[in-house]
Scaffold this motif. Structure first.
Motif, PDB file in Angstrom:
ATOM      1  N   HIS A 197       0.807  -1.223   0.000  1.00 31.63           N
ATOM      2  CA  HIS A 197       0.000   0.000   0.000  1.00 31.63           C
ATOM      3  C   HIS A 197       0.843   1.276   0.000  1.00 31.63           C
ATOM      4  O   HIS A 197       0.589   2.215   0.741  1.00 31.63           O
ATOM      5  CB  HIS A 197      -0.949  -0.017   1.214  1.00 31.63           C
ATOM      6  N   HIS A 198       1.880   1.284  -0.844  1.00 29.02           N
ATOM      7  CA  HIS A 198       2.650   2.507  -1.086  1.00 29.02           C
ATOM      8  C   HIS A 198       3.264   3.090   0.194  1.00 29.02           C
ATOM      9  O   HIS A 198       3.493   4.289   0.282  1.00 29.02           O
ATOM     10  CB  HIS A 198       1.786   3.549  -1.806  1.00 29.02           C
ATOM     11  N   GLY A 199       3.488   2.214   1.175  1.00 30.52           N
ATOM     12  CA  GLY A 199       4.098   2.686   2.424  1.00 30.52           C
ATOM     13  C   GLY A 199       3.116   3.329   3.380  1.00 30.52           C
ATOM     14  O   GLY A 199       3.521   4.014   4.317  1.00 30.52           O
ATOM     15  N   SER A 200       1.828   3.082   3.172  1.00 32.52           N
ATOM     16  CA  SER A 200       0.806   3.638   4.077  1.00 32.52           C
ATOM     17  C   SER A 200       1.028   3.144   5.504  1.00 32.52           C
ATOM     18  O   SER A 200       1.558   2.058   5.733  1.00 32.52           O
ATOM     19  CB  SER A 200      -0.578   3.200   3.586  1.00 32.52           C
ATOM     20  N   ASN A 201       0.595   3.955   6.469  1.00 31.00           N
ATOM     21  CA  ASN A 201       0.731   3.555   7.878  1.00 31.00           C
ATOM     22  C   ASN A 201      -0.202   2.425   8.267  1.00 31.00           C
ATOM     23  O   ASN A 201      -0.077   1.866   9.351  1.00 31.00           O
ATOM     24  CB  ASN A 201       0.471   4.759   8.795  1.00 31.00           C
ATOM     25  N   HIS A 202      -1.153   2.072   7.376  1.00 32.22           N
ATOM     26  CA  HIS A 202      -2.079   0.980   7.684  1.00 32.22           C
ATOM     27  C   HIS A 202      -1.451  -0.386   7.404  1.00 32.22           C
ATOM     28  O   HIS A 202      -2.091  -1.412   7.578  1.00 32.22           O
ATOM     29  CB  HIS A 202      -3.370   1.126   6.877  1.00 32.22           C
ATOM     30  N   SER A 203      -0.235  -0.389   6.886  1.00 30.68           N
ATOM     31  CA  SER A 203       0.446  -1.642   6.541  1.00 30.68           C
ATOM     32  C   SER A 203       1.845  -1.636   7.162  1.00 30.68           C
ATOM     33  O   SER A 203       2.217  -0.695   7.850  1.00 30.68           O
ATOM     34  CB  SER A 203       0.556  -1.789   5.021  1.00 30.68           C
ATOM     35  N   SER A 204       2.590  -2.700   6.889  1.00 37.46           N
ATOM     36  CA  SER A 204       3.965  -2.837   7.392  1.00 37.46           C
ATOM     37  C   SER A 204       4.012  -2.788   8.918  1.00 37.46           C
ATOM     38  O   SER A 204       4.816  -2.064   9.505  1.00 37.46           O
ATOM     39  CB  SER A 204       4.883  -1.750   6.800  1.00 37.46           C
ATOM     40  N   VAL A 205       3.150  -3.581   9.549  1.00 41.30           N
ATOM     41  CA  VAL A 205       3.157  -3.622  11.012  1.00 41.30           C
ATOM     42  C   VAL A 205       4.413  -4.352  11.493  1.00 41.30           C
ATOM     43  O   VAL A 205       4.994  -5.166  10.774  1.00 41.30           O
ATOM     44  CB  VAL A 205       1.882  -4.302  11.581  1.00 41.30           C
ATOM     45  N   SER A 206       4.841  -4.023  12.711  1.00 38.96           N
ATOM     46  CA  SER A 206       6.128  -4.522  13.210  1.00 38.96           C
ATOM     47  C   SER A 206       6.186  -6.048  13.260  1.00 38.96           C
ATOM     48  O   SER A 206       7.217  -6.639  12.916  1.00 38.96           O
ATOM     49  CB  SER A 206       6.395  -3.954  14.603  1.00 38.96           C
ATOM     50  N   ALA A 207       5.092  -6.692  13.674  1.00 37.35           N
ATOM     51  CA  ALA A 207       5.110  -8.155  13.786  1.00 37.35           C
ATOM     52  C   ALA A 207       5.349  -8.799  12.420  1.00 37.35           C
ATOM     53  O   ALA A 207       6.044  -9.816  12.301  1.00 37.35           O
ATOM     54  CB  ALA A 207       3.794  -8.652  14.368  1.00 37.35           C
ATOM     55  N   PHE A 208       4.786  -8.178  11.386  1.00 33.82           N
ATOM     56  CA  PHE A 208       4.966  -8.687  10.022  1.00 33.82           C
ATOM     57  C   PHE A 208       6.415  -8.499   9.570  1.00 33.82           C
ATOM     58  O   PHE A 208       7.041  -9.425   9.052  1.00 33.82           O
ATOM     59  CB  PHE A 208       3.995  -7.962   9.096  1.00 33.82           C
ATOM     60  N   LEU A 209       6.946  -7.301   9.786  1.00 33.80           N
ATOM     61  CA  LEU A 209       8.335  -7.043   9.374  1.00 33.80           C
ATOM     62  C   LEU A 209       9.290  -7.950  10.138  1.00 33.80           C
ATOM     63  O   LEU A 209      10.294  -8.419   9.587  1.00 33.80           O
ATOM     64  CB  LEU A 209       8.694  -5.571   9.596  1.00 33.80           C
ATOM     65  N   ALA A 210       8.957  -8.249  11.412  1.00 34.54           N
ATOM     66  CA  ALA A 210       9.810  -9.134  12.200  1.00 34.54           C
ATOM     67  C   ALA A 210       9.794 -10.550  11.628  1.00 34.54           C
ATOM     68  O   ALA A 210      10.784 -11.274  11.695  1.00 34.54           O
ATOM     69  CB  ALA A 210       9.344  -9.152  13.653  1.00 34.54           C
ATOM     70  N   ALA A 211       8.667 -10.955  11.044  1.00 38.02           N
ATOM     71  CA  ALA A 211       8.578 -12.290  10.451  1.00 38.02           C
ATOM     72  C   ALA A 211       9.278 -12.346   9.090  1.00 38.02           C
ATOM     73  O   ALA A 211       9.951 -13.315   8.765  1.00 38.02           O
ATOM     74  CB  ALA A 211       7.106 -12.686  10.306  1.00 38.02           C
ATOM     75  N   ILE A 212       9.125 -11.296   8.309  1.00 32.07           N
ATOM     76  CA  ILE A 212       9.698 -11.293   6.957  1.00 32.07           C
ATOM     77  C   ILE A 212      11.199 -10.997   6.976  1.00 32.07           C
ATOM     78  O   ILE A 212      11.957 -11.513   6.155  1.00 32.07           O
ATOM     79  CB  ILE A 212       8.964 -10.248   6.067  1.00 32.07           C
ATOM     80  N   LYS A 213      11.605 -10.126   7.881  1.00 34.36           N
ATOM     81  CA  LYS A 213      13.033  -9.724   7.970  1.00 34.36           C
ATOM     82  C   LYS A 213      13.617  -9.391   6.595  1.00 34.36           C
ATOM     83  O   LYS A 213      14.624  -9.979   6.166  1.00 34.36           O
ATOM     84  CB  LYS A 213      13.875 -10.831   8.600  1.00 34.36           C
ATOM     85  N   PRO A 214      12.999  -8.456   5.872  1.00 30.60           N
ATOM     86  CA  PRO A 214      13.497  -8.175   4.518  1.00 30.60           C
ATOM     87  C   PRO A 214      14.878  -7.503   4.545  1.00 30.60           C
ATOM     88  O   PRO A 214      15.133  -6.674   5.416  1.00 30.60           O
ATOM     89  CB  PRO A 214      12.441  -7.215   3.955  1.00 30.60           C
ATOM     90  N   SER A 215      15.747  -7.877   3.617  1.00 27.09           N
ATOM     91  CA  SER A 215      17.010  -7.150   3.432  1.00 27.09           C
ATOM     92  C   SER A 215      16.767  -5.904   2.604  1.00 27.09           C
ATOM     93  O   SER A 215      17.476  -4.909   2.738  1.00 27.09           O
ATOM     94  CB  SER A 215      18.027  -8.019   2.683  1.00 27.09           C
ATOM     95  N   ILE A 216      15.785  -6.000   1.701  1.00 28.46           N
ATOM     96  CA  ILE A 216      15.498  -4.924   0.760  1.00 28.46           C
ATOM     97  C   ILE A 216      14.001  -4.646   0.801  1.00 28.46           C
ATOM     98  O   ILE A 216      13.195  -5.578   0.714  1.00 28.46           O
ATOM     99  CB  ILE A 216      15.886  -5.345  -0.673  1.00 28.46           C
ATOM    100  N   ALA A 217      13.640  -3.362   0.942  1.00 22.89           N
ATOM    101  CA  ALA A 217      12.222  -2.983   0.902  1.00 22.89           C
ATOM    102  C   ALA A 217      12.056  -1.967  -0.222  1.00 22.89           C
ATOM    103  O   ALA A 217      12.839  -1.019  -0.324  1.00 22.89           O
ATOM    104  CB  ALA A 217      11.797  -2.377   2.241  1.00 22.89           C
ATOM    105  N   VAL A 218      11.080  -2.180  -1.090  1.00 22.32           N
ATOM    106  CA  VAL A 218      10.859  -1.260  -2.205  1.00 22.32           C
ATOM    107  C   VAL A 218       9.465  -0.666  -2.081  1.00 22.32           C
ATOM    108  O   VAL A 218       8.468  -1.404  -2.005  1.00 22.32           O
ATOM    109  CB  VAL A 218      10.987  -1.973  -3.566  1.00 22.32           C
ATOM    110  N   ILE A 219       9.400   0.666  -2.065  1.00 22.93           N
ATOM    111  CA  ILE A 219       8.107   1.353  -1.965  1.00 22.93           C
ATOM    112  C   ILE A 219       7.774   1.935  -3.332  1.00 22.93           C
ATOM    113  O   ILE A 219       8.564   2.689  -3.906  1.00 22.93           O
ATOM    114  CB  ILE A 219       8.162   2.493  -0.928  1.00 22.93           C
ATOM    115  N   SER A 220       6.613   1.562  -3.865  1.00 20.08           N
ATOM    116  CA  SER A 220       6.150   2.115  -5.132  1.00 20.08           C
ATOM    117  C   SER A 220       5.211   3.269  -4.808  1.00 20.08           C
ATOM    118  O   SER A 220       4.107   3.065  -4.312  1.00 20.08           O
ATOM    119  CB  SER A 220       5.436   1.031  -5.945  1.00 20.08           C
TER     120      SER A 220
END
Ligand SMILES: [Zn+2]
Length: 362
Positions: A197-220
């Motif tokens: 969602h284009h980096g909206s605050n309604h997404s990318s919650v901490s628990a999710f980021l902790a599970a994914i542990k991305p090395s690279i994040a791309v915001i469109s």
């Protein structure tokens, strides 16, 4: 010399899967190409975006698969034009309907071209690509989310691309319920996250980021967009996650090249300065210099074709009736997203559509 190095960096080497998060302003359009040129497009920008020109610039001459994550116009704005120019073997969406002319035109185009197979994207669907790469649908599951802030966003078709040890996650405009469901499913770590969602605050919650542990994040995301994307809270959560963040509003198109053992990133703007090699999971250092193919599992002889059973999935009658039924309505804009309900005015229909969608955000 410098230009020559960049030219090497900017082209896929043998055995590489290339992913371009295309700069389409405020919207999404993501192109995936495999070593044998299986070509997949996830979303097709907003109505005023130049996706066709961008695809031409990237050398695209066909599509095997087109995925519309959800029916909002910043994701399907140019999809009708794209699938008319390059009819894919299979068109995938989340099975939900929408009341806009853009969506209606797209559905008409999908149905009209009998060479395009329709398939609802659901957890468990896997598209085998070549070189052992595959694109899996993680969500929606059997039951769609309902009564969320935006049901259209929350039910985005979420896909995961894997190639050797490398992983890319494409969550569309999925929001917190989508991400929590993935955490509950035990979603695995993944190297590259196309930020939801284009980096909206309604997404990318901490628990999710902790599970994914991305090395690279791309915001469109579009320059100066009216939604305030990306949100400050999301930027701070991404910062805390340790991911290297790329943004199409600043970097232009972000191109990622996967050897199966690591991913390098090349950005369109500020050549050199923003061209980066991001090591993940033991990327062989000499790869870009030698052109050597990293050792990978032998590709399965059977894993070639994208689908498949497209014929078994005809354009669904439910969508057809919802989109086309005009008796007593006179105008497709007066049909609700969920049922054949006529509204006294276009305004009333739009209000109902917004209620049905949970919000009017793209
Ligand atoms: Zn969007």
């Amino acid at each position: 010399m410098f230009a020559a190095v960049l030219a090497v960096l900017g082209a896929a080497l043998a055995g590489e899967v290339r992913v371009d998060v295309i700069d389409v302003g405020q919207g999404d359009a993501i192109l995936i190409r495999t070593p044998a040129q299986k070509t997949i497009l996830i979303d097709a920008g907003d109505r005023d975006s130049n996706v066709l020109a961008q695809l031409a610039k990237l050398g695209v001459d066909h599509l095997d698969l087109a995925v519309a994550t959800h029916p909002h116009a910043d994701h399907v704005g140019q999809m009708e034009a794209v699938i008319t120019a390059f009819p894919p073997k299979v068109y995938v969406d989340n099975g939900m309907t929408h009341t806009t002319q853009t969506y209606e035109g797209l559905m008409r185009a999908v149905e009209a071209n009998t060479a395009i197979g329709y398939r609802e994207g659901k957890r468990g669907t896997v598209f085998n690509l070549d070189d052992g790469a595959k694109l899996e649908v993680l969500l929606p599951g059997d039951t769609r989310f309902s009564n969320t802030r935006s049901d259209l966003n929350s039910n985005s078709v979420v896909t995961r691309l894997t190639h050797g040890d490398d992983c890319f996650l494409f969550p569309g405009d999925g929001e917190e319920p989508t991400e929590r469901a993935m955490v509950d499913m035990g979603v695995e770590q993944c190297d590259v996250l196309k930020v939801a969602h284009h980096g909206s605050n309604h997404s990318s919650v901490s628990a999710f980021l902790a599970a994914i542990k991305p090395s690279i994040a791309v915001i469109s995301v579009g320059i100066g967009n009216r939604y305030g994307h990306p949100g400050e809270e999301t930027m701070s959560r991404l910062g805390a996650s340790g991911a290297t963040v790329y943004r199409t509003d600043r970097d232009g198109t972000v191109s990622l090249f996967s050897t199966g053992k690591g991913i390098r990133v090349v950005t369109e703007k500020a050549e050199g300065e923003h061209t980066a090699l991001v090591p993940v999971a033991g990327m062989p250092e000499a790869h870009a210099d030698t052109g050597e193919k990293a050792s990978e599992p032998a590709p399965s002889a059977a894993a070639v074709v994208i689908p498949v059973d497209a014929e078994a999935c005809p354009f669904p009658a439910s969508k057809k009736s919802e989109v086309y039924h005009e008796a007593g309505c006179g105008n497709a804009n007066k049909i609700s997203a969920s049922n054949l309900v006529c509204y006294p005015s276009k305004e009333e229909a739009e209000k109902a559509a917004k209620r049905s969608a949970g919000c009017c955000n793209p």
